[in-house]
Write a protein that holds these residues in place. Structure first.
Motif, PDB file in Angstrom:
ATOM      1  N   GLU A   1       2.707   1.511  -3.388  1.00 50.37           N
ATOM      2  CA  GLU A   1       1.796   1.850  -4.480  1.00 50.37           C
ATOM      3  C   GLU A   1       1.563   3.355  -4.547  1.00 50.37           C
ATOM      4  O   GLU A   1       1.536   3.951  -5.631  1.00 50.37           O
ATOM      5  CB  GLU A   1       0.458   1.115  -4.308  1.00 50.37           C
ATOM      6  CG  GLU A   1      -0.577   1.435  -5.382  1.00 50.37           C
ATOM      7  CD  GLU A   1      -0.176   0.967  -6.767  1.00 50.37           C
ATOM      8  OE1 GLU A   1      -0.586   1.625  -7.741  1.00 50.37           O
ATOM      9  OE2 GLU A   1       0.551  -0.037  -6.878  1.00 50.37           O
TER      10      GLU A   1
ATOM     11  N   SER B   1       0.832  -1.205   0.000  1.00 46.32           N
ATOM     12  CA  SER B   1       0.000   0.000   0.000  1.00 46.32           C
ATOM     13  C   SER B   1       0.863   1.250   0.000  1.00 46.32           C
ATOM     14  O   SER B   1       0.611   2.208  -0.756  1.00 46.32           O
ATOM     15  CB  SER B   1      -0.927  -0.013   1.210  1.00 46.32           C
ATOM     16  OG  SER B   1      -1.712   1.161   1.254  1.00 46.32           O
TER      17      SER B   1
ATOM     18  N   SER C   1       2.709   5.314  -7.806  1.00 46.34           N
ATOM     19  CA  SER C   1       1.656   5.941  -8.606  1.00 46.34           C
ATOM     20  C   SER C   1       1.926   7.420  -8.833  1.00 46.34           C
ATOM     21  O   SER C   1       1.584   7.970  -9.879  1.00 46.34           O
ATOM     22  CB  SER C   1       0.291   5.762  -7.931  1.00 46.34           C
ATOM     23  OG  SER C   1      -0.064   4.399  -7.872  1.00 46.34           O
TER      24      SER C   1
ATOM     25  N   ARG D   1       2.835   1.976 -12.448  1.00 40.85           N
ATOM     26  CA  ARG D   1       1.979   1.016 -11.761  1.00 40.85           C
ATOM     27  C   ARG D   1       2.749  -0.289 -11.565  1.00 40.85           C
ATOM     28  O   ARG D   1       3.628  -0.635 -12.361  1.00 40.85           O
ATOM     29  CB  ARG D   1       0.699   0.719 -12.563  1.00 40.85           C
ATOM     30  CG  ARG D   1      -0.254   1.888 -12.716  1.00 40.85           C
ATOM     31  CD  ARG D   1      -0.927   2.250 -11.393  1.00 40.85           C
ATOM     32  NE  ARG D   1      -1.976   3.247 -11.592  1.00 40.85           N
ATOM     33  CZ  ARG D   1      -1.781   4.545 -11.651  1.00 40.85           C
ATOM     34  NH1 ARG D   1      -0.555   5.028 -11.551  1.00 40.85           N
ATOM     35  NH2 ARG D   1      -2.790   5.372 -11.816  1.00 40.85           N
TER      36      ARG D   1
END
Length: 285
Positions: free
Chosen positions: A28, A25, A32, A37
């Motif tokens: 990411e 998490s 991002s 990705r």
């Protein structure tokens, strides 16, 4: 735990993260923000299929020696997902009716479908309906996919080719109050639809430029940051929708003349200027 990204050791310091899900998490969000990705995850040298990830999210990081991530740009992943959907559409058109439900099931379980659901939700919804024999015809869906692929492949060219249309729609927006007052409801509705479609396309192109590194704080539109401009644009759109539903032609006229038509043109010009600047920088290098 050693974390490697695209086969290079990442300088990442874990703080409060206790599970693999916590780590992913946090990573990411960071990944991002750079327009990339995660498309492949390996734990202790073993690749984890996307559909099995939820089962390993709770795994304690003390049990993990190596975490390998492979990244791809958002544009690349979106292009691959849309190309996969186009292939599904072509297959759908060429198989007997009784085999089409199987195509839908296979598509819904695919990584491409999951990507579209999370990142291109409007197109994912169109696709799911069309593959069920509802909503858009498959041929119309393929037309939408083709447009999105062109936007991804060359957003600058899409902007240039749409310049005449943007100016035409801005002019029609200025004529909208008179159309409402004189009972030209069909033309007024068509103008609203064209404006909506064009604005949505510009928003999509903006998102692509953002995925390439464009900052909403450094992009300037009408002498203010794009972030502030967009907030005001969205507010004006909401006001227009409300006024149009109430058939308040005076309010509609003020909004389209002083707010939306000029903003549409300013938005377009800022995006085009950014695209041309990027082309110039690429040519110079």
């Amino acid at each position: 735990m050693e974390i490697r990204i695209n086969n290079k050791r990442a300088d990442v310091t874990l703080d409060t993260e206790k599970t693999l899900g916590d780590v992913l998490s946090a990573l990411e969000q960071w990944i991002s923000s750079s327009g990339n990705r995660i498309f492949c995850i390996s734990v202790n040298g073993e690749e984890i299929p996307g559909d099995l990830l939820p089962e390993v999210f709770g795994r304690d990081i003390e049990e993990i020696n190596t975490l390998d991530l492979e990244l791809s740009s958002w544009q690349e992943l979106a292009g691959e997902a849309l190309t996969a959907l186009m292939d599904v559409c072509i297959l759908y058109q060429n198989v007997p009716f009784e085999e089409r439900s199987h195509i839908l099931e296979t598509w819904e379980a695919s990584a491409a479908a999951r990507f579209l659901s999370s990142d291109l939700a409007d197109l994912a919804a169109f696709a799911n309906s069309a593959l069920k024999g509802e909503g858009l015809l498959i041929s119309s869906l393929m037309g939408l996919i083709d447009e999105r692929l062109k936007e991804l492949a060359d957003p600058g060219r899409e902007l240039s080719e749409g310049e005449e249309l943007v100016h035409s729609i801005a002019q029609r927006m200025e004529e909208l109050p008179l159309d409402i007052q004189t009972g030209k409801d069909q033309r007024a509705a068509q103008t609203m639809q064209l404006f909506s479609q064009t604005a949505e396309k510009l928003f999509r192109l903006l998102f692509i430029f953002k995925s390439q590194g464009l900052s909403m704080d450094t992009l300037v539109i009408e002498e203010q940051s794009a972030r502030i401009f967009m907030d005001e644009f969205y507010t004006a759109l909401g006001d227009l929708s409300s006024a149009y539903e109430k058939k308040d032609s005076v309010m509609v006229g003020d909004l389209v003349e002083y707010e939306l038509a000029p903003r549409l043109l300013s938005f377009y010009r800022a995006l085009k200027s950014n695209a041309e600047k990027n082309i110039s920088l690429a040519s110079a290098s």
